[in-house]
Design an enzyme around this catalytic site. Structure first.
Site, short mmCIF file in Angstrom:
data_model
loop_
_atom_site.label_atom_id
_atom_site.label_comp_id
_atom_site.label_asym_id
_atom_site.label_seq_id
_atom_site.Cartn_x
_atom_site.Cartn_y
_atom_site.Cartn_z
N ASP A 197 14.11 41.36 -23.85
CA ASP A 197 14.85 41.60 -22.61
C ASP A 197 13.90 41.90 -21.46
O ASP A 197 14.11 41.43 -20.33
CB ASP A 197 15.83 42.76 -22.80
N ASP B 241 13.24 47.00 -25.40
CA ASP B 241 13.51 45.68 -25.98
C ASP B 241 12.56 44.68 -25.34
O ASP B 241 12.69 44.32 -24.17
CB ASP B 241 14.96 45.29 -25.73
N ARG C 6 17.41 40.03 -34.50
CA ARG C 6 17.77 41.14 -35.37
C ARG C 6 19.21 41.51 -35.11
O ARG C 6 19.57 41.83 -33.97
CB ARG C 6 16.83 42.32 -35.04
N THR D 34 23.30 45.55 -38.51
CA THR D 34 22.62 45.71 -39.80
C THR D 34 21.12 45.88 -39.65
O THR D 34 20.44 46.31 -40.59
CB THR D 34 22.85 44.47 -40.68
O1 LIG Z 1 10.91 44.70 -37.00
P1 LIG Z 1 12.36 44.43 -36.67
O2 LIG Z 1 13.23 45.61 -36.97
O3 LIG Z 1 12.86 43.17 -37.29
O4 LIG Z 1 12.45 44.30 -35.10
C1 LIG Z 1 11.55 43.58 -34.34
C2 LIG Z 1 12.18 42.34 -33.78
O5 LIG Z 1 13.17 42.69 -32.80
C3 LIG Z 1 12.85 42.02 -31.58
O6 LIG Z 1 13.50 40.80 -31.51
P2 LIG Z 1 15.05 40.67 -31.13
O7 LIG Z 1 15.91 40.72 -32.33
O8 LIG Z 1 15.36 41.66 -30.04
O9 LIG Z 1 15.14 39.19 -30.58
P3 LIG Z 1 14.61 38.62 -29.17
O10 LIG Z 1 13.12 38.51 -29.28
O11 LIG Z 1 15.30 37.32 -29.07
O12 LIG Z 1 15.02 39.60 -28.10
C4 LIG Z 1 11.36 41.87 -31.65
O13 LIG Z 1 10.86 40.90 -30.76
C5 LIG Z 1 11.13 41.53 -33.11
O14 LIG Z 1 11.28 40.15 -33.40
O1 LIG Z 2 11.64 48.89 -30.23
C1 LIG Z 2 12.03 47.74 -30.49
C2 LIG Z 2 12.53 47.38 -31.76
C3 LIG Z 2 12.92 46.10 -31.97
N1 LIG Z 2 12.83 45.21 -30.97
C4 LIG Z 2 12.35 45.52 -29.75
O2 LIG Z 2 12.26 44.66 -28.86
N2 LIG Z 2 11.96 46.79 -29.53
MG LIG Z 3 15.14 41.50 -28.19
#
Ligand SMILES: O=P(O)(O)OC[C@H]1O[C@H](OP(=O)(O)OP(=O)(O)O)[C@H](O)[C@@H]1O
Ligand SMILES: O=c1cc[nH]c(=O)[nH]1
Ligand SMILES: [Mg+2]
Length: 209
Positions: free
Chosen positions: A203, A200, A104, A108
């Site tokens: 993370d 997160d 994400r 944006t």
């Molecule tokens: O519903 P949304 O607003 O799209 O957010 C949720 C997304 O954000 C996080 O991923 P992230 O972008 O942090 O990637 P990662 O899993 O690589 O940390 C999470 O694991 C989802 O995939």
């Molecule tokens: O709360 C949140 C939202 C998006 N992605 C995450 O990992 N946590």
């Molecule tokens: Mg993430």
């Protein structure tokens, strides 16, 4: 409209509370996510079809039930979805695993796709898209669109924690998709994080940041 099922079994709620706790370190966080995913899989597979087979017990021949040859596919959204795969595979080891890579954009909040690899027989499988977090819903909606564009016909979505905004987007973009959750939280904050949420997920699973 797809159903929203909050799997509020006491074991799931108990473990989720520890997952949410900021004091829970990476090792324990990973173990708990794995356990909760397994407990959720128990519920999400409730409608798997059964068929009868004849077996021989030490005492008699008997007609008994086994799971019919259903083709299942798990699709974790990278990265955080990976943390839920093994817990589910422990229950349904024959499932094939596809991957959709999305992150994400922090400015944006829109999803950016960087990888897709699915089983070859996409049209014949029942898929479960997996991601701990359903925040704006953009990532899960994009992953489901990606599967559909490659021929997937049957898709469920499984997340640990969701915000109402995410549910709304999935209902709008993919009204036939059932959503399975461990918890439905209150809202998103200004940075698109779920409140109270768990932070997160990627993370915390992988110890980055
Ligand atoms: O519903 P949304 O607003 O799209 O957010 C949720 C997304 O954000 C996080 O991923 P992230 O972008 O942090 O990637 P990662 O899993 O690589 O940390 C999470 O694991 C989802 O995939
Ligand atoms: O709360 C949140 C939202 C998006 N992605 C995450 O990992 N946590
Ligand atoms: Mg993430």
């Amino acid at each position: 409209m797809g159903n929203v099922l909050v799997l509020d079994h006491p074991l799931i709620q108990h473990k989720l509370t520890h997952i949410r706790d900021v004091g829970t370190g990476t090792k324990e966080f990973r173990e708990l996510v794995d356990e909760v995913a397994g407990l959720m899989a128990f519920e999400i597979t409730r409608d798997l079809p059964l068929e009868e087979v004849t077996i021989q017990t030490p005492v008699a021949e008997a007609r008994m039930k086994v799971i019919a040859g259903k083709k299942l596919g798990l699709v974790p959204i990278l990265r955080a979805g990976l943390g839920m795969v093994d817990g589910i595979l422990k229950l349904i080891p024959a499932a094939k695993v596809g991957h959709v890579g999305l992150y994400r954009d922090p400015e944006t909040l829109l999803p950016v796709e960087y990888y897709v690899k699915l089983p070859s027989d996409v049209e014949e499988r029942d898929f479960i898209v997996i991601d701990p977090m359903l925040a704006t819903g953009g990532s899960a909606a994009a992953a489901i669109t990606s599967l559909k564009s490659r021929g997937a016909k049957s898709i469920k979505l499984m997340c640990l924690v969701a915000a109402p905004e995410g549910i709304e987007l999935i209902h709008k973009d993919h009204p036939e998709v059932d959503i399975y959750l461990a918890a439905l939280d209150e809202k998103l904050n200004d940075h698109g994080y779920i409140v109270p949420g768990l932070g997160d997920a990627g993370d915390r699973l992988f110890g980055t940041k």
